[in-house]
Design an enzyme around this catalytic site. Structure first.
Site, PDB file in Angstrom:
ATOM      1  CG  ASN A 278      72.652  10.647 -30.296  1.00 15.26           C
ATOM      2  OD1 ASN A 278      72.240   9.533 -29.685  1.00 15.26           O
ATOM      3  ND2 ASN A 278      72.796  10.706 -31.594  1.00 15.26           N
ATOM      4  CG  ASP A 305      78.156  15.241 -25.885  1.00 13.02           C
ATOM      5  OD1 ASP A 305      78.440  16.056 -26.717  1.00 13.02           O
ATOM      6  OD2 ASP A 305      77.210  14.514 -26.262  1.00 13.02           O
TER       7      ASP A 305
HETATM    8  O1  DOR Z   1      73.724  15.246 -27.863  1.00 17.25           O
HETATM    9  C1  DOR Z   1      74.656  15.424 -28.601  1.00 17.25           C
HETATM   10  N1  DOR Z   1      74.738  16.556 -29.325  1.00 17.25           N
HETATM   11  N2  DOR Z   1      74.953  14.362 -28.963  1.00 17.25           N
HETATM   12  C2  DOR Z   1      75.984  14.483 -30.068  1.00 17.25           C
HETATM   13  O2  DOR Z   1      76.341  13.193 -30.469  1.00 17.25           O
HETATM   14  C3  DOR Z   1      76.346  15.558 -30.870  1.00 17.25           C
HETATM   15  C4  DOR Z   1      76.051  16.891 -30.048  1.00 17.25           C
HETATM   16  C5  DOR Z   1      76.045  18.068 -30.938  1.00 17.25           C
HETATM   17  O3  DOR Z   1      76.902  18.462 -31.667  1.00 17.25           O
HETATM   18  O4  DOR Z   1      75.118  18.837 -30.852  1.00 17.25           O
HETATM   19 ZN    ZN Z   2      78.475  11.998 -29.375  1.00 16.13          ZN
HETATM   20 ZN    ZN Z   3      79.375  15.322 -28.736  1.00 13.95          ZN
END
Ligand code: DOR
Ligand code: ZN
Ligand code: ZN
Length: 431
Positions: A278, A305
């Site tokens: 995400n 990320d």
């Molecule tokens: O892919 C994602 N993983 N997007 C996010 O916003 C949160 C993150 C997570 O904490 O796993």
């Molecule tokens: Zn995020």
């Molecule tokens: Zn993140």
């Protein structure tokens, strides 16, 4: 005194406009000298001929899962993954359990990070418990050592509350890192809305989910007068809005993750959790626009990320798997392969996106190999193709869609404050 001499590498230090073959001497944790050839004694000699010697990478966006989800990642394993990826400073997001939403929590995390392999600069939550109801103690968290604010995992949906947060951020001179997602619009989407989602019969996430909040946050930051950084931009219009903000002279920066410039949703081969993150993998058009935005300087930063999850959690349909893929151990290779080999960036420009600009955004004295600065250094081999093998990851998370991908740009050695924290093979010769 302990000295490390790195010999005859391609020293790439955009901050001092250096891109030339030379020797780097590290003494007592600092860069002591850079010259075409240094003929002095050292305790450790690293032969770097044919390799690049760069300032350690700085990743503004990682998820360590401690406290609360240690089975996914700990501070220790996350830092080891960073070291293996050439990343010498990481900024963990606050969506742990408990959420990092108070000065005490910041101090607790910093204490846990004390003996970690790399530098850890925590990011603090915007609201208590990330519930989006009540502001956290922004001044107190900054004083305790928070490097930035973020509600990552979601947006602060209440615009008035978010505006108050931006004003507090401005007052305390701490940047806001925005995860842009209109929750109501996102519905239960699990991948990019479009042909592939339809084919797989999965609910989609439209570009608008990101775009409306990206625009809102830029507009509101302009009024509040704070520094804004947009996390994991995945759409062509996010990049367009950042370009518009920059044109107006606003202190707005943007980041893109390697998966968003490497893979489009058309390359999703099956309904499997390893393709779920995400924001989601977007269309080819978005991928191309993001690469252009990196090239044009609209996007300032590449961060990962890094979002580790358990194997069982990810080994299922995108309908049920959690969002997120790991990234710390593949970011440099994907950046080098897709962007440098792909003709979008030069190697010094890649270093700007992965080290120089992140340091600027944090306002820290890093991202350079200039004499006297802390010796956070990475050495990478650029010319030999290799295959990404997630079984070799130091991270507890093996969840990546890039397992088996052929890439260039392998991290050989990572040095933090003059200490070797990762070395791929034994090349150091003691004298
Ligand atoms: O892919 C994602 N993983 N997007 C996010 O916003 C949160 C993150 C997570 O904490 O796993
Ligand atoms: Zn995020
Ligand atoms: Zn993140």
């Amino acid at each position: 005194m302990s000295r490390i001499l790195i010999r005859q590498g391609r020293v790439v230090d955009p901050a001092s406009h250096r891109d030339a073959i030379g020797d780097v001497m590290i003494c007592d944790g600092k860069i002591e000298e850079i010259a075409p050839e240094i003929k002095r004694e050292a305790d450790v000699i690293l032969e770097a001929a044919g390799k690049a010697v760069m300032p350690g990478l700085i990743d503004l966006h990682v998820h360590l899962r401690e406290p609360g989800f240690e089975y996914k990642e700990t501070v220790k394993t996350g830092a080891e993954a960073a070291a293996r990826g050439g990343v010498t400073t990481i900024c963990p997001m606050p969506n742990t359990n408990p959420v990092i939403d108070s000065p005490e929590r910041i101090r607790d995390l910093l204490a846990r990070a004390e003996n970690a392999a790399v530098h850890i600069l925590p990011i603090a939550a915007v609201t208590l418990g990330q519930r989006g109801e009540e502001l956290a103690d922004i001044a107190g968290m900054k004083a305790a050592g928070a490097a930035a604010l973020s509600e990552d995992g979601k947006s602060v949906m209440d615009s008035l509350l978010f505006y108050q947060a931006l004003q507090e951020a401005a007052k305390n001179d701490i940047p806001m890192f925005s995860h842009c997602e209109e929750k109501n619009l996102a519905g239960g989407g699990v991948m990019n809305a479009g042909e592939k989602a339809e084919k797989l019969g999965l609910p989609g996430i439209t570009n608008a989910v990101e775009d409306v909040i990206a625009a809102r946050d830029i507009i509101m930051s302009k009024e509040a007068g704070n520094r804004l950084h947009l996390c994991h931009c995945s759409t062509k219009d996010s990049a367009l809005f950042i370009a518009m903000a920059k044109k107006q002279g606003l202190p707005v920066t943007g980041e893109v993750c390697p998966h968003h410039f490497t893979m489009s949703d058309s390359e999703i081969t099956e309904d499997h959790g390893r393709f779920k993150m995400n924001p989601p993998l977007r269309s080819k058009e978005d991928v191309e626009a993001l690469k252009e935005a990196l090239k044009n300087g609209v996007i300032d930063v590449i961060s990962t990320d890094h979002a580790p999850h358990g194997a069982e959690e990810k080994n299922q349909s995108m309908r049920y798997a959690p969002f997120g893929i790991v990234g710390l151990e593949t970011s440099f290779a994907l950046g080098y392969t897709e962007l440098v080999k792909g003709g979008y960036l030069t190697l010094p420009e890649l270093v700007e996106k992965m080290s120089v600009n992140p340091a600027k955004i944090l306002g820290i004295d890093k991202g350079t190999l200039s004499v006297g600065s802390a010796a956070d250094v990475v050495i990478a081999e650029l010319d030999t193709e290799y295959v990404i093998d997630s079984r070799e990851f130091a991270s507890k998370g093996k969840n990546t869609p890039f397992d088996g991908k052929r890439v260039y740009g392998r991290i050989e050695t990572t040095i933090v404050d003059g200490k070797i924290v990762y070395q791929r093979k034994r090349e150091a010769e003691r004298r």
